[in-house]
Design a protein around this motif. Structure first.
Motif, mmCIF file in Angstrom:
data_model
loop_
_atom_site.group_PDB
_atom_site.id
_atom_site.type_symbol
_atom_site.label_atom_id
_atom_site.label_comp_id
_atom_site.label_asym_id
_atom_site.label_seq_id
_atom_site.Cartn_x
_atom_site.Cartn_y
_atom_site.Cartn_z
ATOM 1 N N THR A 60 0.858 -1.119 -0.014
ATOM 2 C CA THR A 60 0.151 -0.027 0.109
ATOM 3 C C THR A 60 0.840 1.243 0.015
ATOM 4 N N ALA A 61 0.317 2.397 -0.623
ATOM 5 C CA ALA A 61 0.999 3.633 -0.531
ATOM 6 C C ALA A 61 0.453 4.546 0.664
ATOM 7 N N TYR A 62 -0.768 3.989 1.163
ATOM 8 C CA TYR A 62 -1.393 4.610 2.265
ATOM 9 C C TYR A 62 -1.160 3.925 3.459
ATOM 10 N N PRO A 63 -0.115 3.617 4.150
ATOM 11 C CA PRO A 63 -0.149 2.745 5.267
ATOM 12 C C PRO A 63 -1.295 3.216 6.426
ATOM 13 N N SER A 64 -1.604 2.271 7.106
ATOM 14 C CA SER A 64 -2.692 2.468 8.202
ATOM 15 C C SER A 64 -2.609 1.374 9.069
ATOM 16 N N ASP A 65 -2.598 1.869 10.187
ATOM 17 C CA ASP A 65 -2.366 0.643 11.433
ATOM 18 C C ASP A 65 -3.760 -0.211 11.314
ATOM 19 N N ASP A 66 -4.821 0.407 11.080
ATOM 20 C CA ASP A 66 -6.057 -0.440 11.021
ATOM 21 C C ASP A 66 -6.187 -1.206 10.013
ATOM 22 N N VAL A 67 -5.797 -0.938 8.771
ATOM 23 C CA VAL A 67 -5.697 -1.978 7.699
ATOM 24 C C VAL A 67 -4.655 -2.860 8.075
ATOM 25 N N ARG A 68 -3.504 -2.671 8.383
ATOM 26 C CA ARG A 68 -2.377 -3.559 8.671
ATOM 27 C C ARG A 68 -2.799 -4.602 9.823
ATOM 28 N N THR A 69 -3.509 -4.164 10.910
ATOM 29 C CA THR A 69 -3.996 -5.077 11.857
ATOM 30 C C THR A 69 -5.078 -5.970 11.159
ATOM 31 N N ARG A 70 -5.976 -5.584 10.273
ATOM 32 C CA ARG A 70 -7.203 -6.212 9.704
ATOM 33 C C ARG A 70 -6.474 -7.158 8.886
ATOM 34 N N ALA A 71 -5.576 -6.941 8.057
ATOM 35 C CA ALA A 71 -4.807 -7.627 7.062
ATOM 36 C C ALA A 71 -4.191 -8.912 7.894
ATOM 37 N N LEU A 72 -3.346 -8.616 8.661
ATOM 38 C CA LEU A 72 -2.588 -9.718 9.585
ATOM 39 C C LEU A 72 -3.557 -10.558 10.157
ATOM 40 N N GLN A 73 -4.664 -10.015 10.847
ATOM 41 C CA GLN A 73 -5.753 -10.912 11.395
ATOM 42 C C GLN A 73 -6.283 -11.690 10.271
ATOM 43 N N ALA A 74 -6.519 -11.529 9.096
ATOM 44 C CA ALA A 74 -7.042 -12.098 8.193
ATOM 45 C C ALA A 74 -6.236 -13.449 7.809
#
Length: 107
Positions: A60-74
């Protein structure tokens, strides 16, 4: 990718990939979070829902802690914010392929 013996294919959207014959031959998926119509995380979840889980690297070009967390949890293997080093991407892909081999899947 060729330098480490891999073949890469590009698709214009997640939907194009889902309709592709490459779906059954893909050992690792590298997707951008921001894609037309279906983001990379949604593509991963769609594949999982179809019983076609595959090791995935999300960039991603737009890092987000929320997206990172959801991605790794998925179950996403690696989350790479841009810019990243080529070696980081290659390491993530190799990790993903090794994990697929370890689980009995064929990359």
């Amino acid at each position: 990718m060729r330098s480490i013996g891999l073949i890469a294919k590009a698709f214009s959207s997640g939907e194009d990939f889902l309709r592709s014959p490459e779906l059954s031959r893909t050992g690792c998926l590298v997707v951008d979070f921001d894609m037309p119509k279906m983001n990379g995380l949604d593509l991963y979840k769609t594949l999982s829902g179809l019983g076609k889980e595959m090791p995935t690297v999300l960039i991603t070009a737009y890092p987000s802690d929320d997206v990172r967390t959801r991605a790794l949890q998925a179950g996403i293997i690696c989350y790479l914010p841009k810019p990243f080093a080529e070696s980081d991407l290659l390491n993530c892909i190799q990790t993903a392929l090794a994990r697929a081999k370890g689980s009995g899947d064929v990359p």
